[in-house]
Design a protein around this motif. Structure first.
Motif, PDB file in Angstrom:
ATOM      1  N   HIS A  96      37.253 -65.230  49.855  1.00  0.00           N
ATOM      2  CA  HIS A  96      35.831 -65.188  50.190  1.00  0.00           C
ATOM      3  C   HIS A  96      35.136 -64.016  49.502  1.00  0.00           C
ATOM      4  O   HIS A  96      34.008 -64.152  49.009  1.00  0.00           O
ATOM      5  CB  HIS A  96      35.671 -65.083  51.714  1.00  0.00           C
ATOM      6  CG  HIS A  96      34.251 -65.137  52.174  1.00  0.00           C
ATOM      7  ND1 HIS A  96      33.619 -64.060  52.749  1.00  0.00           N
ATOM      8  CD2 HIS A  96      33.328 -66.141  52.123  1.00  0.00           C
ATOM      9  CE1 HIS A  96      32.384 -64.391  53.047  1.00  0.00           C
ATOM     10  NE2 HIS A  96      32.182 -65.637  52.685  1.00  0.00           N
ATOM     11  N   ARG A  97      35.809 -62.878  49.469  1.00  0.00           N
ATOM     12  CA  ARG A  97      35.222 -61.715  48.803  1.00  0.00           C
ATOM     13  C   ARG A  97      34.953 -62.012  47.329  1.00  0.00           C
ATOM     14  O   ARG A  97      33.903 -61.649  46.794  1.00  0.00           O
ATOM     15  CB  ARG A  97      36.161 -60.513  48.935  1.00  0.00           C
ATOM     16  CG  ARG A  97      35.634 -59.254  48.262  1.00  0.00           C
ATOM     17  CD  ARG A  97      36.566 -58.079  48.461  1.00  0.00           C
ATOM     18  NE  ARG A  97      36.087 -56.889  47.766  1.00  0.00           N
ATOM     19  CZ  ARG A  97      36.723 -55.737  47.742  1.00  0.00           C
ATOM     20  NH1 ARG A  97      37.869 -55.590  48.392  1.00  0.00           N
ATOM     21  NH2 ARG A  97      36.220 -54.708  47.086  1.00  0.00           N
ATOM     22  N   ILE A 157      42.230 -65.845  53.270  1.00  0.00           N
ATOM     23  CA  ILE A 157      40.859 -66.365  53.218  1.00  0.00           C
ATOM     24  C   ILE A 157      39.869 -65.248  52.912  1.00  0.00           C
ATOM     25  O   ILE A 157      38.921 -65.432  52.132  1.00  0.00           O
ATOM     26  CB  ILE A 157      40.508 -67.074  54.544  1.00  0.00           C
ATOM     27  CG1 ILE A 157      41.271 -68.393  54.650  1.00  0.00           C
ATOM     28  CG2 ILE A 157      39.004 -67.315  54.649  1.00  0.00           C
ATOM     29  CD1 ILE A 157      41.080 -69.109  55.972  1.00  0.00           C
ATOM     30  N   GLU A 174      25.365 -69.158  54.350  1.00  0.00           N
ATOM     31  CA  GLU A 174      26.453 -69.403  55.293  1.00  0.00           C
ATOM     32  C   GLU A 174      25.947 -70.332  56.380  1.00  0.00           C
ATOM     33  O   GLU A 174      25.081 -69.970  57.175  1.00  0.00           O
ATOM     34  CB  GLU A 174      26.962 -68.085  55.880  1.00  0.00           C
ATOM     35  CG  GLU A 174      28.183 -68.249  56.764  1.00  0.00           C
ATOM     36  CD  GLU A 174      28.856 -66.931  57.119  1.00  0.00           C
ATOM     37  OE1 GLU A 174      29.178 -66.737  58.307  1.00  0.00           O
ATOM     38  OE2 GLU A 174      29.063 -66.104  56.204  1.00  0.00           O
ATOM     39  N   PHE A 224      34.378 -64.920  46.045  1.00  0.00           N
ATOM     40  CA  PHE A 224      33.317 -65.912  45.948  1.00  0.00           C
ATOM     41  C   PHE A 224      31.929 -65.291  46.087  1.00  0.00           C
ATOM     42  O   PHE A 224      31.002 -65.646  45.351  1.00  0.00           O
ATOM     43  CB  PHE A 224      33.521 -66.978  47.032  1.00  0.00           C
ATOM     44  CG  PHE A 224      32.492 -68.072  47.024  1.00  0.00           C
ATOM     45  CD1 PHE A 224      32.592 -69.132  46.139  1.00  0.00           C
ATOM     46  CD2 PHE A 224      31.417 -68.060  47.914  1.00  0.00           C
ATOM     47  CE1 PHE A 224      31.647 -70.149  46.130  1.00  0.00           C
ATOM     48  CE2 PHE A 224      30.471 -69.057  47.912  1.00  0.00           C
ATOM     49  CZ  PHE A 224      30.595 -70.115  47.014  1.00  0.00           C
ATOM     50  N   VAL A 236      34.715 -71.940  52.103  1.00  0.00           N
ATOM     51  CA  VAL A 236      34.994 -71.505  50.728  1.00  0.00           C
ATOM     52  C   VAL A 236      36.482 -71.656  50.420  1.00  0.00           C
ATOM     53  O   VAL A 236      36.881 -72.159  49.364  1.00  0.00           O
ATOM     54  CB  VAL A 236      34.548 -70.041  50.517  1.00  0.00           C
ATOM     55  CG1 VAL A 236      35.040 -69.512  49.162  1.00  0.00           C
ATOM     56  CG2 VAL A 236      33.033 -69.931  50.613  1.00  0.00           C
ATOM     57  N   ALA A 237      37.308 -71.213  51.341  1.00  0.00           N
ATOM     58  CA  ALA A 237      38.759 -71.288  51.139  1.00  0.00           C
ATOM     59  C   ALA A 237      39.245 -72.732  51.081  1.00  0.00           C
ATOM     60  O   ALA A 237      40.208 -73.047  50.366  1.00  0.00           O
ATOM     61  CB  ALA A 237      39.484 -70.522  52.241  1.00  0.00           C
ATOM     62  N   SER A 241      28.812 -70.857  52.352  1.00  0.00           N
ATOM     63  CA  SER A 241      29.574 -69.655  52.003  1.00  0.00           C
ATOM     64  C   SER A 241      30.402 -69.151  53.177  1.00  0.00           C
ATOM     65  O   SER A 241      31.006 -68.078  53.096  1.00  0.00           O
ATOM     66  CB  SER A 241      28.629 -68.544  51.525  1.00  0.00           C
ATOM     67  OG  SER A 241      27.765 -68.126  52.566  1.00  0.00           O
ATOM     68  N   GLU A 242      30.448 -69.907  54.273  1.00  0.00           N
ATOM     69  CA  GLU A 242      31.299 -69.552  55.401  1.00  0.00           C
ATOM     70  C   GLU A 242      32.741 -69.433  54.903  1.00  0.00           C
ATOM     71  O   GLU A 242      33.216 -70.312  54.163  1.00  0.00           O
ATOM     72  CB  GLU A 242      31.180 -70.615  56.494  1.00  0.00           C
ATOM     73  CG  GLU A 242      31.751 -70.198  57.817  1.00  0.00           C
ATOM     74  CD  GLU A 242      31.491 -71.224  58.918  1.00  0.00           C
ATOM     75  OE1 GLU A 242      31.662 -70.864  60.093  1.00  0.00           O
ATOM     76  OE2 GLU A 242      31.125 -72.384  58.602  1.00  0.00           O
ATOM     77  N   PRO A 243      33.464 -68.364  55.273  1.00  0.00           N
ATOM     78  CA  PRO A 243      34.781 -68.109  54.680  1.00  0.00           C
ATOM     79  C   PRO A 243      35.738 -69.291  54.675  1.00  0.00           C
ATOM     80  O   PRO A 243      36.351 -69.599  53.652  1.00  0.00           O
ATOM     81  CB  PRO A 243      35.316 -66.936  55.509  1.00  0.00           C
ATOM     82  CG  PRO A 243      34.088 -66.182  55.905  1.00  0.00           C
ATOM     83  CD  PRO A 243      33.051 -67.231  56.158  1.00  0.00           C
ATOM     84  N   TRP A 244      35.893 -69.973  55.806  1.00  0.00           N
ATOM     85  CA  TRP A 244      36.874 -71.058  55.846  1.00  0.00           C
ATOM     86  C   TRP A 244      36.466 -72.228  54.962  1.00  0.00           C
ATOM     87  O   TRP A 244      37.322 -72.922  54.380  1.00  0.00           O
ATOM     88  CB  TRP A 244      37.150 -71.522  57.280  1.00  0.00           C
ATOM     89  CG  TRP A 244      36.086 -72.353  57.942  1.00  0.00           C
ATOM     90  CD1 TRP A 244      35.068 -71.896  58.733  1.00  0.00           C
ATOM     91  CD2 TRP A 244      35.948 -73.781  57.905  1.00  0.00           C
ATOM     92  NE1 TRP A 244      34.298 -72.956  59.184  1.00  0.00           N
ATOM     93  CE2 TRP A 244      34.824 -74.112  58.688  1.00  0.00           C
ATOM     94  CE3 TRP A 244      36.664 -74.807  57.285  1.00  0.00           C
ATOM     95  CZ2 TRP A 244      34.397 -75.434  58.865  1.00  0.00           C
ATOM     96  CZ3 TRP A 244      36.240 -76.125  57.459  1.00  0.00           C
ATOM     97  CH2 TRP A 244      35.119 -76.421  58.245  1.00  0.00           C
TER      98      TRP A 244
END
Length: 414
Positions: free
Chosen positions: A382-383, A378, A236, A385, A182-183, A177-180
């Protein structure tokens, strides 16, 4: 970036043949790739002084570089990629490599996209190392064989494969679930929905109307559907932990960049034996790319000879073959021999070689837009997700408002 354009000077005197190299290659396979380059440099009489900064997608390294420039302590060589190259070149910090490029015929040796990437105002300001394909689906060959599954080529087949894996008690998709990360998965879905041209409308041109397209909401809905194929909860983790889960047969698939191939091979989980890869379903003809490049900072003119030697070296055919085999990427050279590549690399190189109509510059890996825009986009994805209460329409509205703000800011910039 708001820096003055005065020339910077290294704080600590070093030998003219010593180059400090700032990068974010800190996993086992990445360090092996860096060590290979360092050894080739040593053969040329140049010492590699390592400055590896941990952090996926180079987030930490970017921050360290900015702080060091402000402290008048920039490294001689820095891994800078994508749009960031032009940003630093605009500030006057990067060494022009025109002589190296001309002497080694880079204009005919490299793919046109690579040529454009490393140039700024008709000057060459970066040396390319390798091309990563971000739209890569990795699958466990033993699990797929046992369950008599074929690699999925479209969305419906991917859904079917995930259902069968879940029914067998397996986690279909390794994911963080780390932002980058997920993006990265989301821009794969965008590419599958609309191809390279739609991907560019969204992330390069930042067209607010494109955000309201049904293809965008479909990609969001599919992202949420894919969440049910992952760990519950989706924690994450750094990308190396996601790779470890896959290599331990705890998850059957990954969708990410092909740098993970280097990590898998380094850990004994070998390409075309333990695992194989295909394009993200729906993107078989396309190449979502990220390109690793080195730029040289003009902080000490006594090191120009060594910097130019390094730039020449990393683009030579021999180094390109050896480096990319370890890194998981493919050569930036048009004359590379695909017969010497594994099946994953060969598919990547051939897809990129088809030209601009098949290529899409990665948002997450700085190929599509500037750092500020990238981070903001991103964050919105992420939000969505991580928060099930956020709807696709909420996400679209938030991104539309953001794009309008970006546009207004650009209009006000002199």
């Amino acid at each position: 970036m708001a820096f003055c354009t005065a020339k910077i000077h290294a704080a600590t005197p070093q030998s003219d043949s010593t180059l400090q190299v700032l990068h974010w290659w800190t996993s086992a396979s990445e360090r092996k790739a860096a060590s290979l380059l360092a050894a080739r440099m040593a053969d040329e009489g140049i010492t590699w002084r390592d400055a590896g900064i941990p952090g996926g997608a180079g987030i930490g390294a970017g921050k360290v570089l900015k702080s060091r420039v402000l402290a008048n302590d920039a490294p001689e060589v820095t891994q800078i990629i994508g749009v960031s190259i032009r940003e630093w070149a605009d500030l006057g910090f990067l060494l022009e490599l025109d002589k190296v490029a001309a002497a080694n015929k880079w204009n005919t040796s490299f793919f046109p996209t690579i040529q454009n990437l490393i140039q700024h105002r008709k000057h060459v300001v970066a040396a390319p190392l390798g091309i990563h394909r971000i739209n890569t689906l990795f699958y466990n060959k033993k699990i797929f064989s046992t369950l008599k599954l074929s690699p999925p080529e479209n969305w419906d087949e991917l859904v079917m494969v995930a259902a069968k894996l879940k029914a067998a008690g397996l986690i279909p998709l390794a994911q963080s679930s780390e932002p980058w990360q997920v993006a990265t998965l989301f821009e794969n879905l965008i590419l599958a929905e609309g191809g390279p041209e739609y991907h560019r409308e969204l992330f390069v041109r930042q067209n607010a109307q494109a955000v309201m397209d049904k293809r965008f909401s479909h990609a969001l809905e599919r992202l949420r559907q894919m969440k049910s194929w992952m760990n519950n909860p989706v924690d994450e983790r750094p990308w190396t932990e996601v790779v470890r889960q896959f290599s331990k047969n705890e998850a059957a698939m990954m969708i990410t960049g092909d740098w993970v191939k280097g990590e898998l091979n380094d850990g004994g989980f070998v390409t075309d034996e333990a695992f194989s890869c295909t394009a993200m379903p729906g993107t078989g003809k396309y190449h979502l790319y990220s390109v690793d490049t080195f730029s040289m900072f003009t902080n000490d003119y006594s090191r120009i000879a060594a910097q130019e030697k390094l730039a020449r070296l990393v683009a030579t055919p021999a180094v390109q073959v050896d480096y990319n085999a370890v890194k998981g990427s493919v050569s930036v050279r048009r004359d590379a021999d695909p017969a010497r590549m594994d099946s994953c690399a060969r598919a990547s190189w051939n897809a990129f070689a088809q030209g601009a109509t098949t290529q899409a510059p990665s948002l997450v890996h700085r190929m599509a837009t500037d750092e500020t825009s990238k981070d903001a986009i991103i964050a919105v994805i992420h939000r969505y997700f991580i928060d099930a209460t956020v709807s696709p329409s909420d996400t679209q509205a938030r991104l539309v408002a953001m794009y309008k703000t970006f546009g207004n800011n650009k209009k006000q910039t002199p």
